[in-house]
Design an enzyme around this catalytic site. Structure first.
Site, PDB file in Angstrom:
ATOM      1  N   LYS A   1      24.000 -10.380  75.025  1.00  0.00           N
ATOM      2  CA  LYS A   1      22.654 -10.944  74.972  1.00  0.00           C
ATOM      3  C   LYS A   1      22.455 -11.605  73.620  1.00  0.00           C
ATOM      4  CE  LYS A   1      17.756  -9.911  75.241  1.00  0.00           C
ATOM      5  NZ  LYS A   1      16.734  -9.001  75.749  1.00  0.00           N
TER       6      LYS A   1
ATOM      7  N   LYS B   1      23.501 -13.392  78.796  1.00  0.00           N
ATOM      8  CA  LYS B   1      22.137 -13.899  78.753  1.00  0.00           C
ATOM      9  C   LYS B   1      21.892 -14.618  77.440  1.00  0.00           C
ATOM     10  CE  LYS B   1      17.447 -12.195  78.495  1.00  0.00           C
ATOM     11  NZ  LYS B   1      16.609 -11.041  78.316  1.00  0.00           N
TER      12      LYS B   1
HETATM   13  C1  PBG Z   1      13.380  -7.651  76.472  1.00  0.00           C
HETATM   14  C2  PBG Z   1      13.805  -8.802  77.293  1.00  0.00           C
HETATM   15  C3  PBG Z   1      13.673 -10.166  76.984  1.00  0.00           C
HETATM   16  C4  PBG Z   1      14.081 -10.861  78.124  1.00  0.00           C
HETATM   17  C5  PBG Z   1      14.475  -9.924  79.066  1.00  0.00           C
HETATM   18  N1  PBG Z   1      14.309  -8.649  78.529  1.00  0.00           N
HETATM   19  C6  PBG Z   1      13.108 -10.843  75.798  1.00  0.00           C
HETATM   20  C7  PBG Z   1      13.717 -10.630  74.486  1.00  0.00           C
HETATM   21  O1  PBG Z   1      14.794 -10.082  74.334  1.00  0.00           O
HETATM   22  O2  PBG Z   1      13.054 -11.008  73.545  1.00  0.00           O
HETATM   23  C8  PBG Z   1      14.054 -12.345  78.264  1.00  0.00           C
HETATM   24  C9  PBG Z   1      14.057 -12.859  79.661  1.00  0.00           C
HETATM   25  C10 PBG Z   1      13.719 -14.300  79.798  1.00  0.00           C
HETATM   26  O3  PBG Z   1      13.522 -15.036  78.821  1.00  0.00           O
HETATM   27  O4  PBG Z   1      13.623 -14.732  80.951  1.00  0.00           O
HETATM   28  N2  PBG Z   1      14.313  -6.952  75.765  1.00  0.00           N
END
Ligand code: PBG
Length: 336
Positions: A208, A261
């Site tokens: 991520k 992601k």
């Molecule tokens: C939270 C989380 C996030 C997303 C999914 N879970 C945001 C972040 O990490 O700030 C983002 C999903 C998206 O942008 O569609 N941990």
């Protein structure tokens, strides 16, 4: 000699004519390498408190925060369309947030109550719950923060374990740690097993990235960090070997599915992860990717349906087995 298939008397002497296989839609279908099906899709959905609420997210047109009653109706519909799984995200009211995110493991909290209700109303749908503190903390970070603003790893993992257990207890089929703390997958796996939740799976947000593509999602949850950024825990966009390291660790710690992601700007990462693991690989087509397509389509600049299908197909082609996407419902309808 003339026919539909020859347009010259003096053909070039070519050993290969790739266009031969592109002549008709039937032929193209026959040799197509990648297919997108409704089975590939996981639908992220937002739940909020209250009743009769369906509030559109301004930066994600077509996506809503639902109160539980309307969410259940929507999930029944989504399930009818053949979508197998949803990923659940809660909108937590400001007065339930604190520095340490205690609401995240409240057995009577919004997520826990919602999961119970979904499993009762639509038992077949696979429910995946997000494990991270950002919707629950006043500062908006995914972990506990010390007095210098440092995001603490190991104390955060302890809270994440409580959170994951409370979600499993409520009936979640998969817990999905999206926080990027070190060691959380292993700690969660161990706790789940100890408590007898051996069949609750872990969808690990393994690679991520600290991405600007999450903006609209943070609007949806009102969860943008109040100070600093997430670069000390989420990955640097410039790295790919590090993604493989993270994936390797999560697998060793017990992940069932690994995820990359965002997806669109990270197709190379999806591809490398796919080559390097035998686990199913998920890709998260995140909020910013969704918003860009919606905005361009609203202006009439692109053909929305075609761009959606092309984009999701590119993720499959790169190696994704599963795609979390806000387009899931629309795509399910298109593929019917
Ligand atoms: C939270 C989380 C996030 C997303 C999914 N879970 C945001 C972040 O990490 O700030 C983002 C999903 C998206 O942008 O569609 N941990």
């Amino acid at each position: 000699m003339s026919s539909a298939n020859s347009n010259t008397d003096k053909p070039l002497n070519l050993p290969q004519r790739p266009r031969r296989l592109r002549r008709t839609e039937t032929l193209r279908k026959m040799v197509r390498e990648t297919t997108l099906t409704v089975d590939d899709l996981i639908y992220p959905m937002f739940v909020m408190e209250g009743e009769g609420q369906k509030v559109e997210i301004a930066s994600m047109p077509g996506c809503y925060r639902f109160s539980l009653d309307l969410l259940l109706k929507e999930i029944a519909e989504v399930s009818q369309l053949g979508i197998n799984a949803i990923a659940l995200f809660p909108v937590i009211p400001e007065n339930q947030k604190d520095d340490t995110g205690t609401e995240s493991y409240n057995p009577a909290g919004l997520v826990q109550t919602t999961v119970k209700a979904i499993k009762k109303a639509v038992p077949n749908i696979i429910v995946m719950t997000d494990v991270a503190l950002d919707p629950f903390t006043t500062h908006g970070h995914d972990g506990l923060v010390d007095e210098n603003g440092v995001i603490l790893n190991d104390p955060t993992v302890e809270v994440l374990v409580k959170m994951a257990l409370s979600q499993a207890e409520a009936g979640a089929d998969f817990v999905a740690p999206s926080d990027m703390m070190d060691g959380r997958v292993g700690a969660i796996r161990q706790a789940l097993d100890t408590e007898g939740y051996i069949n609750v799976g872990i969808l690990a947000y393994s690679a991520k990235y600290a991405s600007a593509y999450y903006g609209p999602f943070r609007d949806a949850l009102d969860s943008a960090p109040k100070f600093g950024d997430k670069k000390t825990y989420q990955m640097d966009a410039a790295n790919s070997k590090e993604a493989l390291k993270e994936v390797e660790l999560d697998i060793a710690e017990g992940a069932d599915i690994v995820m990359v992601k965002p997806a669109l700007a990270y197709l190379d990462i999806i591809h490398q992860v796919k080559i390097n693991t035998n686990l199913p690989v998920a890709a998260y087509n995140v909020s910013g990717e969704y918003a860009m397509i919606k905005a361009a389509a609203a202006n009439g600049w692109i053909d929305e349906k075609k761009v959606i299908l092309e984009t999701l197909t590119s993720m499959k082609r790169a190696g994704a087995d599963l795609i979390l996407t806000y387009f899931a419902k629309e795509v399910a309808l298109m593929l019917m």
